[in-house]
Design a protein around this motif. Structure first.
Motif, mmCIF file in Angstrom:
data_model
loop_
_atom_site.group_PDB
_atom_site.id
_atom_site.type_symbol
_atom_site.label_atom_id
_atom_site.label_comp_id
_atom_site.label_asym_id
_atom_site.label_seq_id
_atom_site.Cartn_x
_atom_site.Cartn_y
_atom_site.Cartn_z
ATOM 1 N N LEU A 111 12.276 0.347 13.731
ATOM 2 C CA LEU A 111 11.849 1.147 14.887
ATOM 3 C C LEU A 111 11.202 2.436 14.395
ATOM 4 O O LEU A 111 11.883 3.334 13.894
ATOM 5 N N PRO A 112 9.869 2.568 14.525
ATOM 6 C CA PRO A 112 9.203 3.819 14.141
ATOM 7 C C PRO A 112 9.383 4.871 15.231
ATOM 8 O O PRO A 112 9.765 4.554 16.367
ATOM 9 N N PHE A 160 7.195 2.425 5.002
ATOM 10 C CA PHE A 160 6.183 1.478 4.543
ATOM 11 C C PHE A 160 5.299 2.071 3.461
ATOM 12 O O PHE A 160 4.989 1.407 2.466
ATOM 13 N N ALA A 161 4.901 3.331 3.630
ATOM 14 C CA ALA A 161 3.979 3.944 2.681
ATOM 15 C C ALA A 161 4.593 4.128 1.306
ATOM 16 O O ALA A 161 3.913 3.999 0.281
ATOM 17 N N ASP A 162 5.890 4.415 1.260
ATOM 18 C CA ASP A 162 6.556 4.688 -0.022
ATOM 19 C C ASP A 162 7.258 3.470 -0.614
ATOM 20 O O ASP A 162 7.906 3.564 -1.649
ATOM 21 N N GLY A 163 7.178 2.331 0.051
ATOM 22 C CA GLY A 163 7.725 1.106 -0.502
ATOM 23 C C GLY A 163 9.198 0.863 -0.247
ATOM 24 O O GLY A 163 9.787 -0.061 -0.830
ATOM 25 N N GLU A 164 9.840 1.657 0.634
ATOM 26 C CA GLU A 164 11.259 1.436 0.926
ATOM 27 C C GLU A 164 11.515 0.083 1.568
ATOM 28 O O GLU A 164 12.620 -0.465 1.472
ATOM 29 N N PRO A 193 4.544 5.415 8.608
ATOM 30 C CA PRO A 193 5.906 5.863 8.266
ATOM 31 C C PRO A 193 6.179 5.728 6.772
ATOM 32 O O PRO A 193 5.708 4.800 6.112
ATOM 33 N N GLU A 194 6.961 6.672 6.239
ATOM 34 C CA GLU A 194 7.282 6.659 4.811
ATOM 35 C C GLU A 194 7.954 5.358 4.394
ATOM 36 O O GLU A 194 7.810 4.919 3.248
#
Length: 589
Positions: free
Chosen positions: A552-553, A449-453, A446-447
């Motif tokens: 929740l993904p 986690f991948a984008d650092g949010e 999910p973005e």
């Protein structure tokens, strides 16, 4: 009996070396051949190092890649590599009590940091298959003085055995076994006059390294080697006392060196935080049919599949195929006067019988016949071994029989015996040629986690995913890796104690009520009626996890899970980065 028929254990260590001194063209051909074969088996993984995933690993590839990542993280941050609280926060994980393979994960930490854990995973499996094959080839050609062709056949059977291919889906600790034949070679040389300081010290160092690669394979190998030695010396009693006299003092020194190196890791494993005494796994013996059928991931298994009696895709530890067993039986009878052949046959039989477990199962039918495993199952260390894996200890013995018989066949040159033997080898080994392991694409991270949010929602606490990571679904560990191990996870996929007093182990974290509730909603897809007690319990569990955020993904159960969590927390979620987020930092203060 010819000089060649005398057992390797009766020769001086220099005899074999005189014939195959140095590294020759045949050795290079064998090494390259084994490497090509390993890449062929793992081609699906090598073709997609960024997002490939071995399908039959279940959740194990994720777990192993996490082990490689956390070791690299510890090296980069000068942390204690034996323990981590990056999952199962705040209790953490005893990594020495898991199969973290520090002997590979720490040396390859720069690879993991630069290229990611999937590259380390692929390197470990490839080096394991090829290296184990070559190491056994080297032992057979040097210590046994066998022809390089015969040695290559034996090495290939050891390194690419059905059990090794099966474990290559998800258990590198049962693939990276190239130190075991080196241990066998050094012990043999020491016992029969080669007790130089170099061999003695080298044995201690190698045993210590093998402990850091995998203790369970070492235990199984030691049992096999002990059976082999006992049977051998029963038929060669005149050699027993000289061997004992040579070996005991030197092996004691080797053991002392190994223990000095791994004393702290072993103490941490058995007495450190989150340690345990044994792992209960229930009956895990092979069905008798598993000894005679072809492995699923092989030419024979594809062409003539048998009854599905395997434990799972990563535990096809036997599956020798009936032609190989028949050929080894012929070799045993033919070479019965050779002490090595007798010892190898006995080892293969004993380890195969032990792998059948407590009672004899034939085609999934319990015969009620009690087997020898019942006498060993309660002993320390052995009790945690999956009995099916004892079949792996039979593989080098079967390979040794083939090497001895093949070498004798072509040395004697009795026509038409070589032609018949070649046909027998083809019938036994061609069906066992492995097919490439199936690889698929990993599900996207999910973005959030991948984008650092995630960093906007995490202070010093943990991330609670919905449902929490567990042996059935360890994907949150991958999301953590893609976030450069930047946050801590509640729960996880590992082996840890389920009871601190008795120290009985289980897979995954100790199940807290809220984790069980969310797991149930995910499995069933229905929203339960939430009570005040469950709301209070949710706050208690979040406090225990020191949670900062609940995430929740997307999934097929998103609506049911979102409704349940909202009812539990009394807080409306926010949708961001492809996930629903509940900021609970104020809730658990």
């Amino acid at each position: 009996m010819t000089t060649h028929d005398q057992s390797v254990l009766e020769r001086q260590p220099t005899t074999a070396l005189s014939r195959h001194a140095g590294v020759g063209r045949g050795d290079v051909v064998a090494a390259v051949g084994f490497l090509v074969a390993a890449v062929y088996v793992l081609q699906g993984q090598w073709r997609n190092l960024s997002g490939g995933y071995l399908y039959n690993s279940g959740q194990d590839q994720t777990m192993w890649e996490w082990f490689f990542s956390v070791a690299a993280h510890a090296v980069a941050h000068l942390d204690n590599p034996l323990s981590s609280d990056l999952q199962n926060y705040p209790l953490g994980v005893n990594l020495m009590a898991n199969t973290a393979m520090f002997g590979i994960s720490i040396p390859l930490a720069p690879i993991t940091l630069l290229f990611g854990p999937t590259v380390t995973w692929a390197i470990a499996l490839t080096a394991g298959l090829a290296g184990t094959s070559f190491a056994w080839y080297w032992l057979f050609s040097r210590q046994l003085n066998a022809s390089k062709g015969a040695a290559a056949i034996g090495g290939a059977l050891c390194g690419f055995a059905p059990g090794a291919i099966s474990h290559a889906n998800g258990h590198p600790n049962f693939v990276v076994l190239f130190l075991l034949p080196v241990i066998a070679m050094l012990v043999t040389r020491i016992a029969h006059g080669g007790g130089t300081t170099k061999n003695t010290v080298g044995l201690g160092l190698i045993v210590a390294l093998q402990i850091l690669l995998g203790e369970e394979p070492l235990l199984i190998f030691a049992m096999s080697f002990a059976i082999f030695a006992v049977v051998y010396y029963v038929s060669r009693p005149r050699l027993l006392w000289p061997a004992v006299r040579n070996a005991v003092p030197r092996l004691a020194v080797s053991a002392s060196i190994a223990l000095a190196i791994v004393a702290l890791p072993l103490w941490w494993q058995f007495f450190g935080p989150q340690s345990y005494s044994f792992l209960e796994h229930g009956p895990m013996g092979n069905d008798a049919k598993a000894l005679f059928q072809f492995p699923t991931q092989s030419i024979g298994g594809v062409a003539t599949p048998g009854q599905n009696v395997r434990i799972n895709a990563t535990e096809e530890n036997a599956y020798f195929g009936w032609p190989l067993l028949v050929l080894c039986l012929v070799a045993s009878l033919w070479m019965w006067r050779v002490a090595c052949a007798r010892a190898a046959a006995a080892t293969a039989i004993v380890m195969s019988v032990l792998s059948l477990g407590a009672t004899l199962m034939i085609g999934k039918d319990d015969t009620g016949i009690t087997l020898p495993w019942t006498k060993l199952a309660e002993y320390p260390l052995v009790e945690s071994v999956l009995e099916t894996r004892f079949a792996l200890g039979a593989v080098p013995a079967l390979a040794l029989l083939l090497v001895l018989a093949t070498d004798r066949t072509f040395r004697n040159g009795l026509r038409p015996l070589p032609a018949f033997w070649i046909a027998g080898l083809a019938l036994a080994l061609v069906p066992l040629i492995p097919t490439p392991l199936v690889a698929v694409d990993k599900s996207p991270t999910p973005e959030f986690f991948a984008d650092g949010e995630w960093a906007d929602y995490v202070d010093d606490g943990s991330v609670v995913t919905v449902p929490l990571p567990r042996p059935e679904d360890a994907r949150p560990l991958r999301w953590q890796m893609d976030a450069d191990m930047g946050f801590k996870l509640a729960a996880g996929y590992f082996v840890g104690p389920s009871d601190q007093e008795e120290k009985v182990a289980k897979y995954g974290a100790v199940d807290r009520p809220t984790a069980l509730l969310l797991g149930s909603v995910y499995d069933q897809g229905t929203v339960p009626e939430i009570t005040d007690d469950q709301r209070a319990q949710a706050v208690e569990d979040l406090t225990f996890w020191e949670a900062d955020v609940v995430v929740l993904p997307p999934s097929t159960r998103t609506v049911a899970l979102r409704t349940t969590v909202t009812e539990l927390l009394g807080v409306q979620p926010k949708y961001t980065g492809d996930v629903w987020v509940w900021d609970v930092r104020t809730l658990v203060q």
